[in-house]
Enzyme design. Structure first.
Site, PDB file in Angstrom:
ATOM      1  N   THR A  46       0.799  -1.229   0.000  1.00 14.21           N
ATOM      2  CA  THR A  46       0.000   0.000   0.000  1.00 14.21           C
ATOM      3  C   THR A  46       0.829   1.274   0.000  1.00 14.21           C
ATOM      4  O   THR A  46       1.923   1.321   0.582  1.00 14.21           O
ATOM      5  CB  THR A  46      -0.922   0.005   1.248  1.00 14.21           C
ATOM      6  OG1 THR A  46      -1.466   1.314   1.431  1.00 14.21           O
ATOM      7  CG2 THR A  46      -0.167  -0.360   2.526  1.00 14.21           C
ATOM      8  N   TYR A  51      -1.229   0.400  10.768  1.00 18.42           N
ATOM      9  CA  TYR A  51      -1.530  -0.275   9.499  1.00 18.42           C
ATOM     10  C   TYR A  51      -0.339  -0.181   8.540  1.00 18.42           C
ATOM     11  O   TYR A  51       0.111  -1.189   7.979  1.00 18.42           O
ATOM     12  CB  TYR A  51      -2.781   0.350   8.862  1.00 18.42           C
ATOM     13  CG  TYR A  51      -3.044  -0.094   7.437  1.00 18.42           C
ATOM     14  CD1 TYR A  51      -3.623  -1.329   7.164  1.00 18.42           C
ATOM     15  CD2 TYR A  51      -2.708   0.732   6.355  1.00 18.42           C
ATOM     16  CE1 TYR A  51      -3.863  -1.738   5.854  1.00 18.42           C
ATOM     17  CE2 TYR A  51      -2.949   0.337   5.043  1.00 18.42           C
ATOM     18  CZ  TYR A  51      -3.528  -0.905   4.799  1.00 18.42           C
ATOM     19  OH  TYR A  51      -3.758  -1.305   3.500  1.00 18.42           O
ATOM     20  N   GLU A  60       0.233   3.608   1.832  1.00 11.96           N
ATOM     21  CA  GLU A  60       0.362   4.035   3.233  1.00 11.96           C
ATOM     22  C   GLU A  60       1.778   3.778   3.757  1.00 11.96           C
ATOM     23  O   GLU A  60       2.179   4.352   4.766  1.00 11.96           O
ATOM     24  CB  GLU A  60      -0.660   3.300   4.110  1.00 11.96           C
ATOM     25  CG  GLU A  60      -2.053   3.889   4.050  1.00 11.96           C
ATOM     26  CD  GLU A  60      -2.149   5.289   4.644  1.00 11.96           C
ATOM     27  OE1 GLU A  60      -1.830   5.463   5.819  1.00 11.96           O
ATOM     28  OE2 GLU A  60      -2.535   6.219   3.914  1.00 11.96           O
ATOM     29  N   LYS A  80       1.936  -3.289   7.192  1.00 12.85           N
ATOM     30  CA  LYS A  80       2.030  -3.550   5.755  1.00 12.85           C
ATOM     31  C   LYS A  80       3.485  -3.479   5.265  1.00 12.85           C
ATOM     32  O   LYS A  80       3.854  -4.142   4.302  1.00 12.85           O
ATOM     33  CB  LYS A  80       1.163  -2.549   4.991  1.00 12.85           C
ATOM     34  CG  LYS A  80      -0.320  -2.904   5.007  1.00 12.85           C
ATOM     35  CD  LYS A  80      -0.598  -4.066   4.062  1.00 12.85           C
ATOM     36  CE  LYS A  80      -2.069  -4.401   3.990  1.00 12.85           C
ATOM     37  NZ  LYS A  80      -2.373  -5.451   3.010  1.00 12.85           N
TER      38      LYS A  80
HETATM   39  P1  NAP Z   1     -11.345  -4.818   2.372  1.00 13.29           P
HETATM   40  O1  NAP Z   1     -12.544  -4.517   1.542  1.00 13.29           O
HETATM   41  O2  NAP Z   1     -11.276  -4.270   3.759  1.00 13.29           O
HETATM   42  O3  NAP Z   1     -11.202  -6.423   2.437  1.00 13.29           O
HETATM   43  C1  NAP Z   1     -10.370  -7.050   3.363  1.00 13.29           C
HETATM   44  C2  NAP Z   1     -10.610  -8.541   3.306  1.00 13.29           C
HETATM   45  O4  NAP Z   1      -9.762  -9.182   4.272  1.00 13.29           O
HETATM   46  C3  NAP Z   1     -12.041  -8.998   3.634  1.00 13.29           C
HETATM   47  O5  NAP Z   1     -12.392 -10.065   2.808  1.00 13.29           O
HETATM   48  C4  NAP Z   1     -11.911  -9.470   5.071  1.00 13.29           C
HETATM   49  O6  NAP Z   1     -12.867 -10.425   5.436  1.00 13.29           O
HETATM   50  C5  NAP Z   1     -10.540 -10.113   5.020  1.00 13.29           C
HETATM   51  N1  NAP Z   1      -9.952 -10.335   6.327  1.00 13.29           N
HETATM   52  C6  NAP Z   1      -9.812  -9.434   7.340  1.00 13.29           C
HETATM   53  N2  NAP Z   1      -9.214 -10.009   8.401  1.00 13.29           N
HETATM   54  C7  NAP Z   1      -8.976 -11.304   8.050  1.00 13.29           C
HETATM   55  C8  NAP Z   1      -8.390 -12.399   8.715  1.00 13.29           C
HETATM   56  N3  NAP Z   1      -7.925 -12.291   9.976  1.00 13.29           N
HETATM   57  N4  NAP Z   1      -8.303 -13.586   8.069  1.00 13.29           N
HETATM   58  C9  NAP Z   1      -8.783 -13.710   6.807  1.00 13.29           C
HETATM   59  N5  NAP Z   1      -9.365 -12.712   6.132  1.00 13.29           N
HETATM   60  C10 NAP Z   1      -9.454 -11.513   6.741  1.00 13.29           C
HETATM   61  O7  NAP Z   1     -10.010  -4.353   1.629  1.00 13.29           O
HETATM   62  P2  NAP Z   1      -9.774  -4.016   0.073  1.00 13.29           P
HETATM   63  O8  NAP Z   1     -10.035  -2.561  -0.131  1.00 13.29           O
HETATM   64  O9  NAP Z   1     -10.450  -5.036  -0.757  1.00 13.29           O
HETATM   65  O10 NAP Z   1      -8.199  -4.190  -0.016  1.00 13.29           O
HETATM   66  C11 NAP Z   1      -7.605  -5.458  -0.337  1.00 13.29           C
HETATM   67  C12 NAP Z   1      -6.178  -5.487   0.153  1.00 13.29           C
HETATM   68  O11 NAP Z   1      -5.440  -4.449  -0.473  1.00 13.29           O
HETATM   69  C13 NAP Z   1      -6.013  -5.264   1.648  1.00 13.29           C
HETATM   70  O12 NAP Z   1      -4.911  -6.040   2.064  1.00 13.29           O
HETATM   71  C14 NAP Z   1      -5.690  -3.781   1.767  1.00 13.29           C
HETATM   72  O13 NAP Z   1      -4.937  -3.550   2.948  1.00 13.29           O
HETATM   73  C15 NAP Z   1      -4.856  -3.588   0.509  1.00 13.29           C
HETATM   74  N6  NAP Z   1      -4.897  -2.259  -0.085  1.00 13.29           N
HETATM   75  C16 NAP Z   1      -6.074  -1.655  -0.349  1.00 13.29           C
HETATM   76  C17 NAP Z   1      -6.103  -0.418  -0.977  1.00 13.29           C
HETATM   77  C18 NAP Z   1      -7.391   0.264  -1.310  1.00 13.29           C
HETATM   78  O14 NAP Z   1      -7.358   1.482  -1.573  1.00 13.29           O
HETATM   79  N7  NAP Z   1      -8.512  -0.437  -1.373  1.00 13.29           N
HETATM   80  C19 NAP Z   1      -4.882   0.191  -1.334  1.00 13.29           C
HETATM   81  C20 NAP Z   1      -3.688  -0.481  -1.071  1.00 13.29           C
HETATM   82  C21 NAP Z   1      -3.697  -1.713  -0.459  1.00 13.29           C
HETATM   83  P3  NAP Z   1     -14.332  -9.978   6.046  1.00 13.29           P
HETATM   84  O15 NAP Z   1     -15.063  -9.422   4.898  1.00 13.29           O
HETATM   85  O16 NAP Z   1     -14.883 -11.234   6.548  1.00 13.29           O
HETATM   86  O17 NAP Z   1     -14.009  -8.991   7.117  1.00 13.29           O
HETATM   87  O1  F7E Z   2      -9.083   8.070   4.203  1.00 14.65           O
HETATM   88  C1  F7E Z   2      -9.403  11.545   5.305  1.00 14.65           C
HETATM   89  C2  F7E Z   2      -8.470  10.631   6.080  1.00 14.65           C
HETATM   90  O2  F7E Z   2     -10.117   6.044   5.232  1.00 14.65           O
HETATM   91  C3  F7E Z   2      -8.621   8.899   3.159  1.00 14.65           C
HETATM   92  C4  F7E Z   2      -7.309   2.039   2.687  1.00 14.65           C
HETATM   93  O3  F7E Z   2      -7.845   1.324   1.604  1.00 14.65           O
HETATM   94  O4  F7E Z   2      -6.148   3.537   1.222  1.00 14.65           O
HETATM   95  C5  F7E Z   2      -7.090   3.491   2.274  1.00 14.65           C
HETATM   96  O5  F7E Z   2      -6.611   4.197   3.405  1.00 14.65           O
HETATM   97  C6  F7E Z   2      -8.323  10.282   3.699  1.00 14.65           C
HETATM   98  C7  F7E Z   2      -7.469  10.299   4.988  1.00 14.65           C
HETATM   99  O6  F7E Z   2      -8.472   5.816   3.295  1.00 14.65           O
HETATM  100  C8  F7E Z   2     -12.624  11.319   6.941  1.00 14.65           C
HETATM  101  O7  F7E Z   2      -7.930  11.306   7.202  1.00 14.65           O
HETATM  102  C9  F7E Z   2     -11.281  12.901   6.278  1.00 14.65           C
HETATM  103  O8  F7E Z   2      -6.518  11.328   4.893  1.00 14.65           O
HETATM  104  O9  F7E Z   2     -10.720   6.654   2.849  1.00 14.65           O
HETATM  105  P1  F7E Z   2      -9.689   6.604   3.910  1.00 14.65           P
HETATM  106  P2  F7E Z   2      -6.923   5.735   3.672  1.00 14.65           P
HETATM  107  O10 F7E Z   2      -6.688   6.003   5.101  1.00 14.65           O
HETATM  108  O11 F7E Z   2      -6.187   6.585   2.685  1.00 14.65           O
HETATM  109  C10 F7E Z   2      -4.860   3.005   1.521  1.00 14.65           C
HETATM  110  C11 F7E Z   2      -4.005   3.107   0.286  1.00 14.65           C
HETATM  111  C12 F7E Z   2      -4.930   1.649   2.099  1.00 14.65           C
HETATM  112  O12 F7E Z   2      -4.038   0.832   1.910  1.00 14.65           O
HETATM  113  C13 F7E Z   2      -5.987   1.391   3.112  1.00 14.65           C
HETATM  114  O13 F7E Z   2      -6.223   0.003   3.280  1.00 14.65           O
HETATM  115  O14 F7E Z   2      -9.562  10.896   4.043  1.00 14.65           O
HETATM  116  N1  F7E Z   2     -10.713  11.702   5.942  1.00 14.65           N
HETATM  117  N2  F7E Z   2     -12.455  12.679   6.892  1.00 14.65           N
HETATM  118  C14 F7E Z   2     -11.531  10.716   6.338  1.00 14.65           C
HETATM  119  N3  F7E Z   2     -11.398   9.386   6.225  1.00 14.65           N
HETATM  120  C15 F7E Z   2     -12.406   8.622   6.713  1.00 14.65           C
HETATM  121  N4  F7E Z   2     -12.332   7.277   6.592  1.00 14.65           N
HETATM  122  N5  F7E Z   2     -13.496   9.165   7.326  1.00 14.65           N
HETATM  123  C16 F7E Z   2     -13.660  10.525   7.479  1.00 14.65           C
HETATM  124  O15 F7E Z   2     -14.642  11.000   8.032  1.00 14.65           O
END
Ligand code: NAP
Ligand code: F7E
Length: 323
Positions: free
Chosen positions: A126, A150, A128, A154
């Protein structure tokens, strides 16, 4: 011959898009699913693939169950998407986040090393990990500086992937993906929180929207585009690390404007700043440079932020209307 894939985190946003992509390509798709007391397969239903997947019980924190899933699925490719992925929650559950998002990766890599060393592995890393950014545009050579439990967990997952590639010659790639969203995004993430709220406000079901730091900037893309990059990484002769991003960064404030304007509203009339949503340490800005993915994978984002947010708004308007 039919290829076998194992996806951890198959019930999440990316899991649902990736499962559909692999099924469309003719793969046999297995999904590691953690036990939950309520239904966690709704996204797979939305994608129309719920019945096409072989489900394997397991939890990333439980090495035995991860090992069993690898043996049972005999995978050509493993996509490790499982994680506690909500950054804000990682301060409340730093240990669980560390175990699942960090050590869990080793459980999987170790099972592959011992029982299926030909298997190709994808790690969901990520942006992050860049946290307090050390370069204006972040690429594969930018030093990391995570700003949350987090991000720290990661970073462990990323380096253990690199280490197993170098130590045991595994085909293990790390995709450093910037934020990607879709109508299947969890409601706690800011884009979905905003599109859901704008739809509710438009339909008279909510009065205001409370947000934290709306000056934060993110490089947002569409999840459907990003899972293609995951698959492409595992089709290369050589495993490697790749940044996947759009190369455009936008404030949360501007994203709100796009969402509310799409339904004829002005976000300034409804958004209230609430300190409860500020984080102990913020990542102020992220901006990726996906040049390497473009050069070596032939990957480019297809969906811009305006199109993405409008797609999410349309889906939320329909869903809220049915409630
Ligand atoms: P998500 O919607 O939160 O999905 C996370 C998945 O992990 C869900 O299927 C969840 O199961 C499962 N999980 C959580 N804890 C677990 C455990 N202990 N054992 C087995 N499974 C578990 O995340 P996503 O947005 O699809 O992201 C997919 C991956 O990419 C994650 O690793 C995230 O950190 C990474 N990532 C995401 C983004 C983004 O912007 N979306 C960017 C960079 C990296 P349940 O549904 O049962 O909770
Ligand atoms: O926040 C700001 C918050 O929670 C984005 C995950 O998929 O992407 C995701 O992480 C921004 C941050 O995503 C609210 O402070 C303001 O600056 O949508 P987010 P994230 O933290 O960027 C990365 C790449 C991952 O890997 C992660 O798994 O928005 N923000 N106000 C807020 N964010 C939330 N959630 N809620 C608010 O009310």
């Amino acid at each position: 011959m039919t290829k076998s894939a194992l996806i951890t985190g198959i019930t999440g946003q990316d899991g649902a898009y990736l499962a559909k992509l692999l099924l469309d390509k003719g793969y046999k798709v297995h999904g590691l699913v953690a036990r939950r007391s309520s239904d966690s397969r709704w996204r797979l239903r939305e994608m129309g693939v719920e019945g096409d997947i072989v489900y394997l019980d397991g939890d990333m924190a439980d090495a035995c169950s991860v090992q069993r899933a690898v043996i049972k699925s005999a995978p050509d490719e493993v996509y490790n998407l499982a994680a506690q992925s909500f950054v804000a929650a990682s301060w409340d559950q730093p240990v669980t986040t560390g175990i699942v998002d960090g050590l869990g990766v080793t459980h999987l890599l170790e099972a592959i090393r011992q029982f299926s060393p030909h298997t190709r592995f994808y790690q969901a890393s990520t942006s992050e990990m860049f946290g307090l950014i050390q370069a204006e545009r972040q690429d594969e050579n930018t030093p990391f500086y995570p700003r949350s439990p987090y991000g720290v967990a990661k970073l462990y997952g990323h380096w253990i992937t690199v280490n197993y590639r170098e130590s045991f010659n595994l085909h293990a790639s790390s995709g450093i993906l910037f934020n990607h969203e879709s109508p299947l995004r969890g409601i706690e993430f800011v884009t979905r929180k905003v599109t859901d709220a704008a739809a509710r406000i438009k339909q008279g079901k909510q009065q205001e929207l409370r947000l934290g730091n709306i000056d934060a900037k993110r490089d947002w893309g569409f999840a459907g585009d990003y899972v293609e990059a995951m698959w492409l990484m595992l089709q290369q002769d050589k495993a490697d690390d790749f940044v996947v991003a759009t190369g455009v960064t936008t404030t949360v404030r501007e994203m709100c404007q796009i969402a509310f304007e799409h339904v004829g509203l002005d976000y300034r009339d409804f958004v209230k700043i609430d300190p409860a949503f500020f984080r102990p340490a913020e990542v102020d800005v992220l901006l990726g440079n996906p040049a390497k993915a473009q050069r070596l994978l032939g990957w480019k984002p297809k969906t811009d932020l305006q199109t993405l947010i409008r797609m999410m708004m349309d889906a939320d308007m329909k869903r809220v209307a049915k409630e």
